[in-house]
Design a protein around this motif. Structure first.
Motif, short mmCIF file in Angstrom:
data_model
loop_
_atom_site.label_atom_id
_atom_site.label_comp_id
_atom_site.label_asym_id
_atom_site.label_seq_id
_atom_site.Cartn_x
_atom_site.Cartn_y
_atom_site.Cartn_z
N ALA A 159 0.64 -1.28 -0.04
CA ALA A 159 0.16 0.07 0.27
C ALA A 159 1.06 1.21 0.28
O ALA A 159 1.28 1.17 0.12
N LEU A 160 0.80 2.37 -0.80
CA LEU A 160 1.11 3.62 -0.68
C LEU A 160 0.50 4.88 0.12
O LEU A 160 -0.63 4.62 0.15
N PRO A 220 13.89 5.84 6.43
CA PRO A 220 12.42 5.10 7.47
C PRO A 220 12.71 3.96 7.66
O PRO A 220 13.35 3.03 7.03
N LYS A 221 13.51 3.20 8.75
CA LYS A 221 12.99 1.76 9.20
C LYS A 221 12.46 1.54 8.79
O LYS A 221 12.43 0.05 8.54
N GLY A 222 10.81 1.54 9.11
CA GLY A 222 8.89 0.72 8.79
C GLY A 222 9.55 0.03 9.65
O GLY A 222 9.36 0.22 11.03
N GLN A 227 1.56 -2.95 7.86
CA GLN A 227 3.20 -2.58 8.46
C GLN A 227 3.29 -1.23 7.91
O GLN A 227 3.96 -1.49 6.53
N SER A 228 4.74 -0.49 8.08
CA SER A 228 5.27 0.61 7.40
C SER A 228 6.43 -0.21 6.62
O SER A 228 6.58 -1.62 7.90
N GLN A 241 6.33 6.28 1.08
CA GLN A 241 6.63 5.09 1.60
C GLN A 241 5.70 4.25 1.18
O GLN A 241 4.49 4.42 0.70
N LEU A 242 5.74 3.10 1.49
CA LEU A 242 5.29 1.84 1.09
C LEU A 242 4.57 1.17 2.46
O LEU A 242 5.71 1.07 3.08
N ALA A 243 3.48 0.07 2.99
CA ALA A 243 3.52 -0.67 3.85
C ALA A 243 2.94 -1.44 3.07
O ALA A 243 2.00 -1.70 2.43
N THR A 244 2.88 -2.57 4.62
CA THR A 244 2.43 -4.09 3.96
C THR A 244 1.46 -4.35 4.33
O THR A 244 0.53 -3.29 5.02
#
Length: 389
Positions: free
Chosen positions: A165-166, A182-184, A199-200, A217-220
């Motif tokens: 996801a964006l 970023p570490k996510g 999660q990021s 940034q992308l996320a699960t």
């Protein structure tokens, strides 16, 4: 007899060049000439006029009889100044900004002259913009940050497709560290429901102190969750805007609309949940947006962040505007029963400010793998989607 370079002939040629531009009916064609004028004259104008903040291709704005400004679909070079001078305030003509800019365009085997109009606009219209961190999500930080999911993405990698996801970087990583990826691994919930969304990830752009940034940034996310977030859109088919030329055309035939969600931080927007806006101008790294970031000492501070390519739209006086928690929302246009994804909302009026300008990170920037500081190995493509398999 007057020669070609005498003042009388120059004035006549200038009037003809102005009429030649004004008589063009195709708005997108006019915008192409305006962009050329910005490229030719932008740098020299800024050097000559110290109060000139931005030189941008855009649309004319005028004050109405009631004192409100109104946008008109009239392409021009927008000259953004610290403040507008009154007509009798400056007597030195060299300090006056030009009303027209001359450009030459090659058409086949001939060169055509145009005089492109300018429009002076005060910086106050764009000087109070800041990030607006449903699709509504809450990022699990202290304090929590609200924002929106823009869309799903399919990453084309050497190991096969990945579905994520964006959203905006400043949403998925609140107060990001400057000049760092970023570490996510920050948890994300559905706003108002407390349901885990994902999660990021460290797949992101970067906010930079002294260079243009990339706020994405992308996320699960689970396919079922993303599909439910955008079920109201009913997008069986959509296209993306691939360039400024696409925006020039879409701006001439459509409004832009920011798609907000029913669980947004400040409550749902009536009717279809869209905040409408008209194209104002393209912005570059002259436009400074206020972000909350973390410095190298671990302190959260405000910072001016710039981007190399942005779209600025305006809702109009008295119309709904985006608010805190709307960053990350997708922005669309429509033409001939087709929907176009224009980009992602990243900024709007500061809370308590009467401005109506909103800032969009364009789709051709978002979905170009070269703009990302970190992606999975050998990512060749990024494709947006509102329905995951």
């Amino acid at each position: 007899m007057k020669t070609a370079d005498q003042p009388g002939n120059k004035a006549e040629a200038g009037r003809e060049a102005a009429d030649r531009f004004d008589q063009i009916e195709n708005v997108a064609a006019k915008m192409a000439i305006v962009e050329h004028a910005v490229n030719v004259h932008g740098g020299s104008l800024k050097r000559r006029h110290l109060n000139l903040m931005m030189v941008s291709p855009g649309y004319r704005a005028r004050r109405s009889g009631a004192g409100r400004y109104e946008l008109h679909k009239q392409p021009c070079v927008v000259l953004t100044v610290e403040r507008k001078w009154k007509p009798d305030e400056v007597t030195d003509l060299s300090r006056h900004l030009p009303e027209r800019l001359e450009v030459s365009i090659s058409v086949g085997n001939r060169v055509v002259q145009y005089m492109v109009p300018t429009d002076v606009q005060p910086q106050e219209w764009t000087g109070n913009l800041r990030t607006q961190s449903s699709n509504g999500i809450t990022v699990e930080t202290s304090p929590p940050c609200s924002g929106a999911i823009t869309c799903g993405v399919e990453l084309g990698t050497s190991a096969g497709p990945m579905w994520l996801a964006l959203s905006a970087l400043h949403v998925l990583t609140p107060a990001p560290c400057l000049d760092a990826i970023p570490k996510g691994s920050i948890g994300i919930e559905l706003s108002g429901a407390g349901a885990a969304v994902g999660q990021s990830t460290p797949y992101a752009g970067c906010l930079r102190w002294d260079a243009p940034s990339f706020d994405a940034q992308l996320a699960t996310i689970s396919p079922a969750r993303l599909n439910s977030m955008f079920a109201d859109l009913r997008l069986d088919f959509f296209q993306i805007a691939h360039s400024r030329a696409d925006i020039n055309f879409l701006a001439s035939v459509s409004q832009f609309y920011v798609h907000t969600s029913t669980n947004r931080l400040n409550g749902p927007i009536p009717d279809q949940g869209d905040i409408c806006g008209q194209f104002c101008f393209f912005a570059d790294d002259s436009l400074k947006l206020v972000y909350t970031v973390t410095d190298d000492q671990g302190t959260k501070i405000p910072a001016y962040i710039t981007h190399p390519d942005l779209i600025v739209i305006a809702a109009g006086d008295g119309k709904p505007v985006t608010q805190e928690g709307d960053s990350g929302s997708p922005v669309f246009a429509s033409y001939n029963n087709q929907t176009f994804l224009v980009g992602m909302l990243i900024a709007g009026p500061q809370t308590g400010n009467s401005g109506d300008r909103m800032v969009v990170l364009p789709s051709w920037v978002l979905f170009n793998p070269a703009n990302w500081s970190s992606l999975p190995p050998k990512t060749k493509s990024i494709r947006p989607t509102f329905h995951m398999p």
